[in-house]
Design a protein around this motif. Structure first.
Motif, PDB file in Angstrom:
ATOM      1  N   ALA A 146       0.829  -1.204   0.000  1.00 32.06           N
ATOM      2  CA  ALA A 146       0.000   0.000   0.000  1.00 32.06           C
ATOM      3  C   ALA A 146       0.865   1.256   0.000  1.00 32.06           C
ATOM      4  CB  ALA A 146      -0.931   0.001   1.209  1.00 32.06           C
ATOM      5  N   ARG A 147       1.941   1.256   0.783  1.00 29.37           N
ATOM      6  CA  ARG A 147       2.835   2.418   0.827  1.00 29.37           C
ATOM      7  C   ARG A 147       3.537   2.626  -0.508  1.00 29.37           C
ATOM      8  NH1 ARG A 147       4.979   0.908   6.855  1.00 29.37           N
ATOM      9  NH2 ARG A 147       3.509   2.236   8.036  1.00 29.37           N
ATOM     10  N   ALA A 148       3.886   1.530  -1.169  1.00 33.76           N
ATOM     11  CA  ALA A 148       4.524   1.640  -2.482  1.00 33.76           C
ATOM     12  C   ALA A 148       3.549   2.202  -3.508  1.00 33.76           C
ATOM     13  CB  ALA A 148       5.042   0.278  -2.922  1.00 33.76           C
ATOM     14  N   ILE A 149       2.291   1.780  -3.422  1.00 35.99           N
ATOM     15  CA  ILE A 149       1.261   2.331  -4.306  1.00 35.99           C
ATOM     16  C   ILE A 149       1.118   3.829  -4.061  1.00 35.99           C
ATOM     17  CG2 ILE A 149      -1.240   2.373  -4.753  1.00 35.99           C
ATOM     18  CD1 ILE A 149      -1.208  -0.679  -4.327  1.00 35.99           C
ATOM     19  N   ALA A 150       1.147   4.228  -2.798  1.00 35.20           N
ATOM     20  CA  ALA A 150       1.041   5.650  -2.455  1.00 35.20           C
ATOM     21  C   ALA A 150       2.219   6.442  -2.999  1.00 35.20           C
ATOM     22  CB  ALA A 150       0.948   5.824  -0.942  1.00 35.20           C
ATOM     23  N   ASP A 151       3.349   5.788  -3.186  1.00 31.61           N
ATOM     24  CA  ASP A 151       4.519   6.448  -3.765  1.00 31.61           C
ATOM     25  C   ASP A 151       4.448   6.510  -5.281  1.00 31.61           C
ATOM     26  OD1 ASP A 151       5.661   6.930  -1.303  1.00 31.61           O
ATOM     27  OD2 ASP A 151       6.903   5.120  -1.319  1.00 31.61           O
ATOM     28  N   GLY A 152       3.371   5.989  -5.848  1.00 26.83           N
ATOM     29  CA  GLY A 152       3.166   6.059  -7.286  1.00 26.83           C
ATOM     30  C   GLY A 152       3.848   4.973  -8.086  1.00 26.83           C
ATOM     31  N   LEU A 153       4.266   3.893  -7.430  1.00 23.69           N
ATOM     32  CA  LEU A 153       4.970   2.819  -8.133  1.00 23.69           C
ATOM     33  C   LEU A 153       3.998   1.876  -8.834  1.00 23.69           C
ATOM     34  CD1 LEU A 153       7.745   1.824  -5.550  1.00 23.69           C
ATOM     35  CD2 LEU A 153       7.750   3.648  -7.262  1.00 23.69           C
ATOM     36  N   ALA A 211      -3.831   4.932  -2.127  1.00 20.38           N
ATOM     37  CA  ALA A 211      -2.812   5.959  -1.897  1.00 20.38           C
ATOM     38  C   ALA A 211      -3.303   7.040  -0.941  1.00 20.38           C
ATOM     39  CB  ALA A 211      -2.397   6.583  -3.232  1.00 20.38           C
ATOM     40  N   LEU A 212      -4.557   7.438  -1.091  1.00 17.86           N
ATOM     41  CA  LEU A 212      -5.088   8.487  -0.221  1.00 17.86           C
ATOM     42  C   LEU A 212      -5.233   7.997   1.217  1.00 17.86           C
ATOM     43  CD1 LEU A 212      -7.705  10.071  -2.621  1.00 17.86           C
ATOM     44  CD2 LEU A 212      -5.596  11.118  -1.778  1.00 17.86           C
ATOM     45  N   LEU A 213      -5.626   6.737   1.390  1.00 17.31           N
ATOM     46  CA  LEU A 213      -5.710   6.189   2.747  1.00 17.31           C
ATOM     47  C   LEU A 213      -4.343   6.191   3.421  1.00 17.31           C
ATOM     48  CD1 LEU A 213      -8.167   3.159   2.461  1.00 17.31           C
ATOM     49  CD2 LEU A 213      -8.404   5.119   3.996  1.00 17.31           C
ATOM     50  N   VAL A 214      -3.316   5.789   2.693  1.00 14.55           N
ATOM     51  CA  VAL A 214      -1.966   5.770   3.255  1.00 14.55           C
ATOM     52  C   VAL A 214      -1.531   7.180   3.629  1.00 14.55           C
ATOM     53  CG1 VAL A 214       0.473   5.320   2.755  1.00 14.55           C
ATOM     54  CG2 VAL A 214      -1.278   3.664   2.081  1.00 14.55           C
ATOM     55  N   ARG A 215      -1.789   8.129   2.749  1.00  7.65           N
ATOM     56  CA  ARG A 215      -1.395   9.514   3.025  1.00  7.65           C
ATOM     57  C   ARG A 215      -2.166  10.077   4.211  1.00  7.65           C
ATOM     58  NH1 ARG A 215       1.899  11.455  -0.959  1.00  7.65           N
ATOM     59  NH2 ARG A 215       1.917  10.285  -2.909  1.00  7.65           N
ATOM     60  N   ASP A 216      -3.448   9.745   4.306  1.00  6.39           N
ATOM     61  CA  ASP A 216      -4.249  10.197   5.454  1.00  6.39           C
ATOM     62  C   ASP A 216      -3.678   9.629   6.758  1.00  6.39           C
ATOM     63  OD1 ASP A 216      -6.018  11.682   4.000  1.00  6.39           O
ATOM     64  OD2 ASP A 216      -7.597  10.171   3.949  1.00  6.39           O
ATOM     65  N   ALA A 217      -3.315   8.356   6.742  1.00  8.10           N
ATOM     66  CA  ALA A 217      -2.823   7.692   7.957  1.00  8.10           C
ATOM     67  C   ALA A 217      -1.486   8.250   8.405  1.00  8.10           C
ATOM     68  CB  ALA A 217      -2.702   6.199   7.709  1.00  8.10           C
ATOM     69  N   GLU A 218      -0.681   8.693   7.466  1.00  7.80           N
ATOM     70  CA  GLU A 218       0.667   9.149   7.798  1.00  7.80           C
ATOM     71  C   GLU A 218       0.770  10.656   7.909  1.00  7.80           C
ATOM     72  OE1 GLU A 218       3.124   7.339   4.838  1.00  7.80           O
ATOM     73  OE2 GLU A 218       2.945   5.325   5.745  1.00  7.80           O
TER      74      GLU A 218
END
Length: 225
Positions: free
Chosen positions: A174-181, A217-224
């Motif tokens: 999920a974090r990698a997806i949030a990084d746009g990979l 990606a948005l969920l990961v960004r919200d959490a962090e």
């Protein structure tokens, strides 16, 4: 795109007639794309989508009457919704972010160069997200200002609760997806196969109750945040 396939059917929703005209000229100039209707507000957008059943809706956010976010929510709640690509000038960043959480596949600036706009339409028509890293940073920064601190706290707690259901590998994915990979890049980063990445991504869709990678990606960004 295969020349034997039907053109991608597009609806343009924007309250400015000149914007609609410009977009139509660009899109209708392509053999694999066609504009089937236009609308100037959210209510009209829903009506023309019901009538024409497009593949992609280019959706403005701020419009008189029903805004693009409300219309996007209704369209994406349908059994067979179109893909939604948000149009923005960044005067409406909070609403753009909300629209992406709702399930829109991405966003483009209204002054995007024609080749990039056409690529974006084709990409979302294929069910893939369109997120410029620079534009994403600007939207998220605008949506996390001091005036929205309470909303940020609520979103962060809700996102962390959802992500707590993931395994360690799923969270890394999920974090990698949030990084746009993409899948191949994620596989390289995590030292796993592309097939395993796809399996983890499928689990993310199910466990997080999302429909696309943008929402992950948005969920990961919200959490962090």
């Amino acid at each position: 795109m295969d020349s034997e396939r039907e053109p991608v059917r597009v609806v343009i929703v924007d309250d400015e007639q000149l914007v609609r005209m410009a977009l139509r000229l660009v899109i209708d100039g392509e053999p694999d794309l066609t504009v089937v209707a236009e609308a100037a507000d959210g209510d009209a957008a829903i009506a023309v989508v019901d009538e024409h059943r497009p593949d992609v809706v280019l959706m403005d956010v701020r419009m008189p009457g029903r805004d693009g976010l409300s219309a996007t929510r209704e369209l994406l709640s349908r059994p067979t919704p179109p893909q939604v690509l948000i149009l923005t000038t960044f005067d409406s960043d909070d609403l753009v972010l909300d629209a992406l959480r709702t399930g829109a596949l991405g966003f483009v600036l209204k002054d995007t160069q024609p080749p990039r706009l056409l690529d974006a339409v084709r990409t979302v028509a294929a069910g893939n997200p369109v997120l410029s890293p620079a534009a994403t940073t600007r939207v998220i920064a605008a949506a996390t200002g001091p005036q929205s601190a309470h909303a940020r706290n609520s979103s962060r707690e809700a996102a962390r609760k959802q992500l707590s259901a993931l395994t360690e590998r799923e969270l890394e994915t999920a974090r990698a997806i949030a990084d746009g990979l993409g899948n191949a890049q994620i596989a390289q980063r995590l030292r796993i196969s592309v097939a395993t990445v796809k399996a983890h991504t499928g689990s993310l869709f199910a466990k997080l109750a999302v429909d696309n990678r943008v929402q992950i990606a948005l969920l990961v960004r919200d959490a962090e945040e």
